[in-house]
Scaffold this active site. Structure first.
Site, PDB file in Angstrom:
ATOM      1  CG  ASP A 123      -2.281   0.572   0.962  1.00  0.00           C
ATOM      2  OD1 ASP A 123      -2.382   1.410   0.041  1.00  0.00           O
ATOM      3  OD2 ASP A 123      -3.233   0.213   1.664  1.00  0.00           O
ATOM      4  CG  ASP A 137      -9.501   2.245  -0.677  1.00  0.00           C
ATOM      5  OD1 ASP A 137      -9.045   1.115  -0.861  1.00  0.00           O
ATOM      6  OD2 ASP A 137      -8.896   3.125  -0.029  1.00  0.00           O
TER       7      ASP A 137
HETATM    8  C1  GLA Z   1      -5.886   1.678   1.983  1.00  0.00           C
HETATM    9  C2  GLA Z   1      -6.231   0.488   1.127  1.00  0.00           C
HETATM   10  C3  GLA Z   1      -7.270  -0.362   1.819  1.00  0.00           C
HETATM   11  C4  GLA Z   1      -6.750  -0.815   3.160  1.00  0.00           C
HETATM   12  C5  GLA Z   1      -6.350   0.392   3.993  1.00  0.00           C
HETATM   13  C6  GLA Z   1      -5.641  -0.027   5.261  1.00  0.00           C
HETATM   14  O1  GLA Z   1      -6.949   2.557   2.077  1.00  0.00           O
HETATM   15  O2  GLA Z   1      -6.659   0.899  -0.121  1.00  0.00           O
HETATM   16  O3  GLA Z   1      -7.600  -1.474   1.028  1.00  0.00           O
HETATM   17  O4  GLA Z   1      -5.657  -1.663   2.962  1.00  0.00           O
HETATM   18  O5  GLA Z   1      -5.460   1.257   3.267  1.00  0.00           O
HETATM   19  O6  GLA Z   1      -5.215   1.049   6.000  1.00  0.00           O
END
Ligand code: GLA
Length: 723
Positions: free
Chosen positions: A472, A542
């Site tokens: 990430d 997301d």
């Molecule tokens: C980001 C990612 C999510 C999740 C969060 C965790 O927003 O896109 O899928 O992994 O971080 O903090």
């Protein structure tokens, strides 16, 4: 295929359906003559004739002022070419004037190996043309990397200091190409968090139109891609050209329309805050740009890019390999979990037929929310006593693999790493550091920092049976500065940062070749070919709401393969939109990519469990199409009441169609969808309808789309009948 006509000094580069032609004109400039349909060999004369009309007259004393009509492959500065320069090279006396002329060329087999930057892994031929600046020691190598059976031409430049005096690059674009304007429109993929890669098409006015990112990542806001499309271009018909950067950092792509109605398309590393010093003999390699051309609409352009991503960018080990079917705990538990809570999720993941459990954010340091512990890549013993053992054992008992979330480029203020090395976070003394999601970004332009993070992650991978990593990156950069670089080289920082990211990605993926890495950046904030070189798929967004996802996936598919998209089925009401749609609709939308789950599978009903089991079973039936097939976009969810896409195998034997009705209303009109991409001469059976028809009938007459209610969906499985 690359051919050089020595007598006419014409280079011709050909792929499957395109030809790119250049010449060295009488004054020694490299001039573009044609990019588009393949021409006849006999047309060399005509091309030369046309080129001469546009070229500056080498005998004329005013030659330097005659560049407005010449299509250049490397724009220069302050010497009659008054469009934006491709490179700005500052000498020790401060002078910037440049003018490039042909020196030599060479043709090589295969694709060049480039260390430190993502690049095409395989091609048939490469042409290198070397130009020399008339007024400085700067030499430019222009590369053209071509594949005979492909429709993507890759271009990039290497800038080299061939003299003794240092020079400073203040701009070093990868690409310059020009097209005669045929009333083209500019298509870009703009967006924001949760609404990534929204197609937007606008007319192109005179002057410069610039798409870019200054966020330190390619960004949610603007994908490093643009297309020029003829006014009436549709999915199936019409001309369009695509330009896609193989780069993940600050980028710029510009289209300049001049008074002669030429469109100069340029781009590469964003020049806003860029400089790079070259001492004697040193060179600078720019990111690659993938150009594509189609006469058969945007759909064909997308299919060419999908083939390119799969065959030339993604690691061949994974490109066409079955993807793990993941159950991820993020939307199920957020930060609140322990082994006792996770084990039932794992057990139920096994029951529905998933094969990998991915433990998301919150497993390290003392992270119970987003304000601590990034950088402390050791297991949080409060939540997972004894480390990952219990979880991994539970996975193994249930026949699942184990995967882990990491965010390697980040550090929390409340972390042991920051307390020990506060200077490792990006900062500029005298300027208050700015937090986003309560975190700072590590200075990955520093080798020492990358080395440290490599060791932390490598230790985790060495000591635990981890087969999947979700990588990430949850904030943009700020205070672009490295305390480790001299004051007059700060312009190198943003690019050095992304080189550090590539270095870590390369080292981790090559040291752990059996670990599957998935990219993520707050969702799809770094969805680009640079990342896909290391990570075969990327968490698309997301936003997991099926309707929003259908739009995001539609936009993403314009220049990426569906197999690059990681799509999860989440719970309803949806966390991002509050909307509830059926599990079936969530499932079929997610099936157009690497499918997985993002919900608490230990809390689902017996019926839902059965349905998910069937979803995975059905997905496996079409998985090979998802990995290898051609995508045809049939009905656009941005502009119509239906979303419909179809994937057909390369031999046109089977097809998988997914459709969704957005709003239902009583209507006398029977809405039909014409199926494209089938072989008109073959007879097919539509499984769900129990009917057979020729490819021609399916494309001319189409099939009636079901009307069942808002956000309802359907699939059609189609198979050739062979008697
Ligand atoms: C980001 C990612 C999510 C999740 C969060 C965790 O927003 O896109 O899928 O992994 O971080 O903090």
């Amino acid at each position: 295929m690359i051919v050089f006509n020595e007598q006419k000094r014409i280079f011709s580069i050909e792929g499957k359906n395109y030809q790119y032609v250049l010449c060295v004109n009488d004054a020694g400039f490299l001039q573009k003559l044609h990019y588009g349909k393949k021409l006849a060999e006999a047309d060399a004369n005509f091309l030369k004739y046309a080129a001469e009309k546009d070229a500056p007259d080498a005998q004329n004393a005013n030659m330097d002022m005659q560049f407005d009509g010449m299509q250049s492959e490397c724009g220069f500065f302050g010497r009659g070419d008054y469009r934006e320069a491709t490179v700005l090279c500052e000498r020790t006396d401060g002078g910037l004037v440049s003018r490039f002329r042909y020196v030599s060329h060479a043709v090589y087999q295969g694709a060049p190996e480039i260390s430190g930057l993502p690049h095409v892994r395989q091609a048939d031929d490469t042409l290198k043309i070397t130009l020399q600046d008339d007024f400085s020691s700067l030499q430019v190598d222009l590369f053209y990397v071509a594949k005979n059976d492909g429709d993507v031409l890759v271009k990039y430049a290497v800038y080299r200091n061939g003299g003794n005096e240092p020079i400073r690059l203040r701009r070093a674009f990868s690409l310059c190409t020009e097209l005669e304007n045929r009333n083209y429109r500019l298509l870009r993929l703009e967006g924001g968090w949760g609404e990534e890669r929204t197609p937007e098409t606008t007319p192109i006015g005179h002057g410069i139109t610039r798409l870019h990112s200054l966020r330190g990542a390619s960004s949610h806001q603007m994908n490093p891609f643009l297309a020029l499309v003829e006014e009436n271009t549709t999915e199936e018909n019409g001309v369009c050209f695509g330009f896609q950067l193989v780069y993940s950092g600050n980028f710029a792509l510009t289209v300049e329309r001049n008074n002669n109605d030429l469109l100069r398309v340029q781009g590469g590393i964003n020049d806003t805050d860029f400089s790079w010093d070259l001492n004697q003999g040193e060179s600078f390699t720019t990111p690659q740009v993938a150009l594509s051309y189609s006469t058969c609409g945007l759909g064909a352009l997308s299919r060419a890019y999908a083939d390119f991503v799969r065959a030339q960018i993604v690691d061949p080990k994974w490109a066409f390999a079955q993807r793990p079917i993941v159950v991820n705990n993020w939307e199920a538990t957020c930060y609140e979990f322990n082994s006792e809570k996770l084990c039932p999720i794992i057990e139920n993941a096994a029951k529905i037929g998933a094969d990998t459990f991915v433990l998301d954010d919150g497993w390290f340091g003392k992270r119970d929310n987003d304000d601590s512990s990034l950088g402390d890549w050791v297991v949080n013993q409060q939540k997972l006593e004894g480390g990952f053992k219990k979880i991994i054992d539970c996975c193994k008992r249930n026949g699942l693999h184990f995967g882990l979330w990491i965010e390697p480029e980040m550090v929390s203020e409340d972390s042991d790493l920051f307390r020990l090395h506060p200077d490792w976070a990006i900062q500029k003394s005298g300027v208050k550091m700015c937090q986003s999601r309560n975190q700072y970004v590590l200075d990955f332009s520093r080798r020492q920092v990358v080395d440290y993070i490599y060791e932390c992650i490598a230790k985790l991978l060495r000591e635990n049976e981890i087969s999947f990593v979700k990588w990430d990156f949850n904030r943009s950069l700020s205070e672009f500065y490295s305390e480790a670089l001299p004051f007059d080289r700060q312009g190198e920082f943003a690019h050095r940062f992304i080189l550090g990211v590539y270095d870590l990605s390369e080292r981790l993926t090559s040291s752990f070749p059996n670990v599957f890495f998935e990219g993520c950046a707050s969702g799809g904030g770094r969805f680009d070919c640079g990342m896909l070189y290391y990570f075969p798929q990327i968490w698309t967004s997301d936003d997991t709401d099926a309707f929003e996802r259908a739009k995001i996936q539609w936009g993403t598919s314009i220049c990426y393969s569906v197999s690059a998209m990681s799509n999860h089925i989440s719970a309803c009401p949806n966390l991002q939109t509050g909307r509830s749609v059926s599990l079936q609709t969530r499932g079929v939308v997610a099936s157009l990519g690497a499918m997985g789950y993002e919900l608490d599978v230990s809390k689902i009903s017996a019926d839902e469990q059965e349905e998910m089991k069937k979803q995975i079973f059905d997905y496996k039936r079409v998985e090979s199409l998802i990995l290898n097939g051609d995508l045809f976009r049939l009905s656009n969810p941005f502009t119509s009441n239906y979303f419909c896409e179809m994937i057909v195998d390369k031999e046109k034997r089977t097809a998988y169609i997914v459709g969704m009705q957005v709003h239902n209303a009583p209507s006398r009109v029977k809405e039909k969808i014409r199926l494209i991409g089938l072989d008109e001469g073959k007879i097919y059976f539509v499984e769900e309808l129990g009917v057979s028809a020729s490819g021609k009938a399916l494309s001319v007459l189409g099939l009636e789309m079901p009307k069942r209610g808002d956000f309802t969906s359907w699939t059609w499985h189609i198979k050739e009948i062979i008697d």
